[in-house]
Design a protein around this motif. Structure first.
Motif, mmCIF file in Angstrom:
data_model
loop_
_atom_site.group_PDB
_atom_site.id
_atom_site.type_symbol
_atom_site.label_atom_id
_atom_site.label_comp_id
_atom_site.label_asym_id
_atom_site.label_seq_id
_atom_site.Cartn_x
_atom_site.Cartn_y
_atom_site.Cartn_z
ATOM 1 N N ILE A 53 3.212 -8.654 -6.118
ATOM 2 C CA ILE A 53 2.254 -9.713 -5.863
ATOM 3 C C ILE A 53 2.220 -10.582 -7.113
ATOM 4 O O ILE A 53 1.833 -10.107 -8.191
ATOM 5 C CB ILE A 53 0.855 -9.144 -5.534
ATOM 6 C CG1 ILE A 53 0.939 -8.268 -4.284
ATOM 7 C CG2 ILE A 53 -0.150 -10.277 -5.362
ATOM 8 C CD1 ILE A 53 -0.313 -7.486 -3.983
ATOM 9 N N GLN A 54 2.665 -11.810 -6.967
ATOM 10 C CA GLN A 54 2.787 -12.704 -8.115
ATOM 11 C C GLN A 54 1.439 -12.836 -8.826
ATOM 12 O O GLN A 54 0.404 -13.068 -8.200
ATOM 13 C CB GLN A 54 3.275 -14.072 -7.668
ATOM 14 C CG GLN A 54 3.584 -15.007 -8.810
ATOM 15 C CD GLN A 54 4.195 -16.307 -8.322
ATOM 16 O OE1 GLN A 54 4.317 -16.566 -7.150
ATOM 17 N NE2 GLN A 54 4.589 -17.124 -9.267
ATOM 18 N N GLY A 55 1.484 -12.645 -10.145
ATOM 19 C CA GLY A 55 0.290 -12.782 -10.957
ATOM 20 C C GLY A 55 -0.606 -11.554 -10.987
ATOM 21 O O GLY A 55 -1.652 -11.553 -11.619
ATOM 22 N N ARG A 56 -0.217 -10.496 -10.292
ATOM 23 C CA ARG A 56 -1.009 -9.261 -10.253
ATOM 24 C C ARG A 56 -0.124 -8.081 -10.663
ATOM 25 O O ARG A 56 1.084 -8.093 -10.452
ATOM 26 C CB ARG A 56 -1.575 -8.986 -8.847
ATOM 27 C CG ARG A 56 -2.443 -10.073 -8.265
ATOM 28 C CD ARG A 56 -3.752 -10.318 -9.010
ATOM 29 N NE ARG A 56 -4.624 -9.184 -9.098
ATOM 30 C CZ ARG A 56 -5.598 -8.910 -8.233
ATOM 31 N NH1 ARG A 56 -5.801 -9.703 -7.202
ATOM 32 N NH2 ARG A 56 -6.368 -7.850 -8.408
ATOM 33 N N THR A 57 -0.764 -7.070 -11.221
ATOM 34 C CA THR A 57 -0.046 -5.867 -11.626
ATOM 35 C C THR A 57 -0.428 -4.729 -10.695
ATOM 36 O O THR A 57 -1.617 -4.484 -10.461
ATOM 37 C CB THR A 57 -0.419 -5.470 -13.073
ATOM 38 O OG1 THR A 57 -0.090 -6.565 -13.933
ATOM 39 C CG2 THR A 57 0.330 -4.230 -13.515
ATOM 40 N N ILE A 58 0.573 -4.053 -10.158
ATOM 41 C CA ILE A 58 0.322 -2.869 -9.340
ATOM 42 C C ILE A 58 0.143 -1.702 -10.296
ATOM 43 O O ILE A 58 1.051 -1.358 -11.047
ATOM 44 C CB ILE A 58 1.477 -2.620 -8.348
ATOM 45 C CG1 ILE A 58 1.559 -3.786 -7.359
ATOM 46 C CG2 ILE A 58 1.301 -1.273 -7.634
ATOM 47 C CD1 ILE A 58 2.765 -3.766 -6.455
ATOM 48 N N THR A 59 -1.048 -1.102 -10.268
ATOM 49 C CA THR A 59 -1.353 -0.023 -11.210
ATOM 50 C C THR A 59 -1.154 1.359 -10.599
ATOM 51 O O THR A 59 -0.973 2.334 -11.316
ATOM 52 C CB THR A 59 -2.800 -0.131 -11.717
ATOM 53 O OG1 THR A 59 -3.702 -0.074 -10.602
ATOM 54 C CG2 THR A 59 -3.005 -1.426 -12.491
ATOM 55 N N GLN A 60 -1.193 1.428 -9.271
ATOM 56 C CA GLN A 60 -1.027 2.725 -8.618
ATOM 57 C C GLN A 60 -0.526 2.523 -7.193
ATOM 58 O O GLN A 60 -0.996 1.637 -6.489
ATOM 59 C CB GLN A 60 -2.363 3.476 -8.586
ATOM 60 C CG GLN A 60 -2.268 4.882 -8.055
ATOM 61 C CD GLN A 60 -3.630 5.587 -8.092
ATOM 62 O OE1 GLN A 60 -4.650 5.002 -8.438
ATOM 63 N NE2 GLN A 60 -3.640 6.851 -7.728
ATOM 64 N N THR A 61 0.435 3.331 -6.810
ATOM 65 C CA THR A 61 0.916 3.346 -5.431
ATOM 66 C C THR A 61 0.225 4.493 -4.718
ATOM 67 O O THR A 61 0.292 5.640 -5.159
ATOM 68 C CB THR A 61 2.444 3.527 -5.390
ATOM 69 O OG1 THR A 61 3.051 2.448 -6.107
ATOM 70 C CG2 THR A 61 2.965 3.544 -3.970
ATOM 71 N N LEU A 62 -0.436 4.183 -3.620
ATOM 72 C CA LEU A 62 -1.231 5.181 -2.896
ATOM 73 C C LEU A 62 -0.514 5.776 -1.694
ATOM 74 O O LEU A 62 -0.985 6.746 -1.120
ATOM 75 C CB LEU A 62 -2.565 4.565 -2.467
ATOM 76 C CG LEU A 62 -3.403 4.009 -3.623
ATOM 77 C CD1 LEU A 62 -4.592 3.234 -3.080
ATOM 78 C CD2 LEU A 62 -3.854 5.136 -4.535
ATOM 79 N N GLY A 63 0.593 5.184 -1.297
ATOM 80 C CA GLY A 63 1.371 5.731 -0.189
ATOM 81 C C GLY A 63 1.401 4.835 1.030
ATOM 82 O O GLY A 63 0.790 3.768 1.066
ATOM 83 N N ALA A 64 2.104 5.297 2.025
ATOM 84 C CA ALA A 64 2.280 4.538 3.263
ATOM 85 C C ALA A 64 0.992 4.542 4.078
ATOM 86 O O ALA A 64 0.273 5.543 4.139
ATOM 87 C CB ALA A 64 3.408 5.141 4.087
ATOM 88 N N VAL A 65 0.705 3.399 4.678
ATOM 89 C CA VAL A 65 -0.418 3.270 5.613
ATOM 90 C C VAL A 65 0.105 2.573 6.862
ATOM 91 O O VAL A 65 1.061 1.796 6.801
ATOM 92 C CB VAL A 65 -1.604 2.485 5.014
ATOM 93 C CG1 VAL A 65 -2.296 3.291 3.936
ATOM 94 C CG2 VAL A 65 -1.173 1.137 4.466
ATOM 95 N N TYR A 66 -0.501 2.858 7.990
ATOM 96 C CA TYR A 66 -0.073 2.214 9.218
ATOM 97 C C TYR A 66 -1.232 2.108 10.193
ATOM 98 O O TYR A 66 -2.246 2.800 10.076
ATOM 99 C CB TYR A 66 1.107 2.954 9.862
ATOM 100 C CG TYR A 66 0.751 4.332 10.356
ATOM 101 C CD1 TYR A 66 0.348 4.542 11.668
ATOM 102 C CD2 TYR A 66 0.812 5.434 9.510
ATOM 103 C CE1 TYR A 66 0.002 5.803 12.118
ATOM 104 C CE2 TYR A 66 0.483 6.698 9.961
ATOM 105 C CZ TYR A 66 0.072 6.874 11.266
ATOM 106 O OH TYR A 66 -0.265 8.127 11.697
ATOM 107 N N GLY A 67 -1.073 1.230 11.143
ATOM 108 C CA GLY A 67 -2.014 1.066 12.245
ATOM 109 C C GLY A 67 -1.218 0.878 13.514
ATOM 110 O O GLY A 67 -0.152 0.266 13.505
ATOM 111 N N VAL A 68 -1.732 1.419 14.612
ATOM 112 C CA VAL A 68 -1.023 1.371 15.887
ATOM 113 C C VAL A 68 -1.933 0.770 16.951
ATOM 114 O O VAL A 68 -3.131 1.034 16.982
ATOM 115 C CB VAL A 68 -0.586 2.786 16.327
ATOM 116 C CG1 VAL A 68 0.083 2.751 17.693
ATOM 117 C CG2 VAL A 68 0.336 3.404 15.300
ATOM 118 N N SER A 69 -1.351 -0.040 17.816
ATOM 119 C CA SER A 69 -2.057 -0.563 18.981
ATOM 120 C C SER A 69 -1.148 -0.405 20.191
ATOM 121 O O SER A 69 0.024 -0.772 20.141
ATOM 122 C CB SER A 69 -2.405 -2.037 18.783
ATOM 123 O OG SER A 69 -3.019 -2.562 19.941
ATOM 124 N N VAL A 70 -1.686 0.148 21.252
ATOM 125 C CA VAL A 70 -0.943 0.288 22.506
ATOM 126 C C VAL A 70 -1.671 -0.543 23.562
ATOM 127 O O VAL A 70 -2.870 -0.390 23.761
ATOM 128 C CB VAL A 70 -0.854 1.762 22.958
ATOM 129 C CG1 VAL A 70 -0.108 1.863 24.285
ATOM 130 C CG2 VAL A 70 -0.174 2.603 21.897
#
Length: 108
Positions: free
Chosen positions: A9-26
């Motif tokens: 993300i331009q201009g921002r620092t990623i300090t921690q990766t928390l893992g994969a997230v997802y959402g599903v709609s059927v």
């Protein structure tokens, strides 16, 4: 919540990766809607009912993904993507599934 398709993300620092997230709609259309859609497909042209169905499914999947990201304390989701498929019983494809997914991160 910030959601981007990029790894950074331009201009921002990623300090921690928390893992994969997802959402599903059927989603599914009514029998009448499916029947009319098949008739419309014969002649070609815009499929307004299906466009609305896809848009609704995408919006719901993104909202569910954002909720999951908030649950793990994320500030943003990077590497965002969609995946979709049709499913049903037998030869019919009665349901449409959309998954929104990405990597939840903390920003500095």
């Amino acid at each position: 919540m910030l959601v981007v398709t990029t790894k950074e993300i331009q201009g921002r620092t990623i300090t921690q990766t928390l893992g994969a997230v997802y959402g599903v709609s059927v989603q599914s259309r009514s029998d009448l809607g499916t029947f009319l859609g098949k008739i419309r497909a014969i002649g070609g042209g815009k499929m307004g009912g299906y466009e609305k169905l896809v848009k609704t499914a995408r919006e719901q999947a993104v909202a569910a993904m954002q909720q999951e990201a908030q649950k793990v304390g994320a500030d943003a989701v990077i590497c965002f993507r969609f995946d979709s498929s049709s499913m049903g019983a037998g030869d019919a494809e009665d349901f449409m599934e959309v998954t929104a997914y990405g990597t939840a991160v903390k920003l500095g």
